[in-house]
Design an enzyme around this catalytic site. Structure first.
Site, mmCIF file in Angstrom:
data_model
loop_
_atom_site.group_PDB
_atom_site.id
_atom_site.type_symbol
_atom_site.label_atom_id
_atom_site.label_comp_id
_atom_site.label_asym_id
_atom_site.label_seq_id
_atom_site.Cartn_x
_atom_site.Cartn_y
_atom_site.Cartn_z
ATOM 1 N N HIS A 1 -5.738 -3.039 12.859
ATOM 2 C CA HIS A 1 -5.933 -3.474 12.230
ATOM 3 C C HIS A 1 -4.110 -4.030 11.471
ATOM 4 O O HIS A 1 -3.316 -2.532 11.491
ATOM 5 C CB HIS A 1 -6.542 -3.672 11.064
ATOM 6 C CG HIS A 1 -7.836 -3.995 10.793
ATOM 7 N ND1 HIS A 1 -7.872 -5.179 10.008
ATOM 8 C CD2 HIS A 1 -8.904 -3.119 11.398
ATOM 9 C CE1 HIS A 1 -9.350 -5.217 9.796
ATOM 10 N NE2 HIS A 1 -9.971 -4.199 10.793
ATOM 11 N N GLU B 1 -8.789 -12.147 14.031
ATOM 12 C CA GLU B 1 -9.110 -13.218 12.400
ATOM 13 C C GLU B 1 -7.816 -12.993 11.602
ATOM 14 O O GLU B 1 -6.845 -12.207 12.102
ATOM 15 C CB GLU B 1 -10.449 -11.888 12.043
ATOM 16 C CG GLU B 1 -11.207 -11.611 12.234
ATOM 17 C CD GLU B 1 -11.763 -10.120 12.194
ATOM 18 O OE1 GLU B 1 -11.250 -8.688 12.628
ATOM 19 O OE2 GLU B 1 -13.611 -9.625 12.153
#
Length: 333
Positions: free
Chosen positions: A40, A108
């Site tokens: 992330h 994403e």
């Protein structure tokens, strides 16, 4: 069919990297085997509070543990050029031979849009990922032979080069897949598949398409890893387990695609709409270890041979000890 391993999902959105590494080592002491570490750039919601660089953390995990390890999953087509992902994965495997794997996904916006540019629709993101995988495989194959290679494609260019640090064997590529088209391509072009907890009939459909793709490429699907990441919420009371889910992992109750949302602050705004009933059928929330065991067993029975568990609360140490003693030994292949 390989043996079942149950590993630890190190959520780098929630825990400082030093703590994530220590928890992974603790999990191995309590019977878990392997680490899937989240890649992330930002956490889902600000309350989660962290986002460390996955490759540094995996290296430290490699030093502290003996099981398998890999990013679950990294995107090879926006923040990173695929050649850089290939270099990172090859180095990790060179350092920890036979232990690492490369988990890849379509990406994403939350993580990838930090390198600004057009954010394409899902179909194009998928095409970019498959071209990236083609480039990575090409680079692995040439580098193992000590040869240079170049790539000129629709999305990526790579000048004549090779990876100078290579393991004896390239790490296996696992692709995160949630739909039938990508499941078939995963069987054909990758070494294994990763998916997250979903209705069993949906996963059975993915397995079928995965097997079709593998056979088309002359591979035996039964020998290829099928990897599950399973989110759950366990605490010593049901109330606490629910509170952990609502505060720490509200994204688990969001019943819509999340790939186009760019900011943890936007996720936080949406999280205020999440209700306890939104988790039903999506994630087990219970203080009873046996309820969790039964849920995990259903996926094992379906054919998964690697499961990485993520308890969404901060109560990691207590959870690792309870599951290590009561859940893992009771799972049957």
């Amino acid at each position: 069919m390989s043996d079942l391993t149950v590993g630890y999902a190190a959520m780098l959105e929630q825990f400082h990297p030093t703590e994530a590494v220590a928890l992974t080592a603790l999990a191995e002491q309590h019977g878990f085997s392997g680490c899937m570490a989240a890649d992330h750039f930002q956490p889902w919601v600000p309350a989660q509070g962290q986002a460390s660089f996955v490759w540094n953390v995996l290296t430290a995990v490699g030093e502290r543990t003996t099981g398998d390890l890999g990013p679950g999953v990294t995107c090879p087509s926006f923040r990173f050029h695929p050649a850089i992902v290939a270099q990172a994965a090859a180095t990790l495997e060179a350092m920890y031979p036979g232990r690492s794997w490369l988990g890849l996904g379509t990406g994403e916006a939350l993580n990838e849009h930090v390198v600004p540019g057009y954010w394409p629709e899902a179909g194009e993101r998928s095409l970019k990922m498959w071209e990236a995988i083609e480039l990575i495989n090409k680079l692995f194959a040439a580098s193992l032979e000590g040869k240079d290679v170049k790539h000129s494609g629709r999305f990526f260019q790579m000048e004549t080069s090779r990876l100078w640090t290579m393991p004896e064997q390239a790490p296996p590529i696992m692709v995160a897949t949630a739909g039938p088209i990508n499941a078939k391509k995963t069987g054909k072009f990758a070494d294994g598949m990763i998916t997250v907890g979903a209705p069993l009939d949906k996963i059975e459909g993915l397995f079928t398409r995965f097997a079709d793709g593998a056979r088309e490429a002359g591979k035996d699907p039964d020998t290829m890893p099928k990897v599950l990441q399973l989110h759950l919420s366990w605490a010593d009371t049901d109330e606490k387990a629910l509170e952990n889910a609502m505060t720490e992992w509200p994204n688990g109750g969001m019943k819509f695609g999340k790939a186009d949302i760019r900011s943890p602050h936007d996720f936080a705004a949406m999280a205020r709409l999440v209700r306890p009933e939104d988790f039903e059928g999506r994630m087990v929330i219970s203080s009873d270890p046996d309820v969790h065991r039964a849920e995990i067993q259903k996926y094992v029975d379906l054919g998964f041979d690697r499961v990485y568990l993520h308890n969404v609360g901060r109560n990691q140490q207590e959870w690792i000890e309870v599951f290590g003693a009561q859940v893992l030994p009771a799972l049957k292949r």
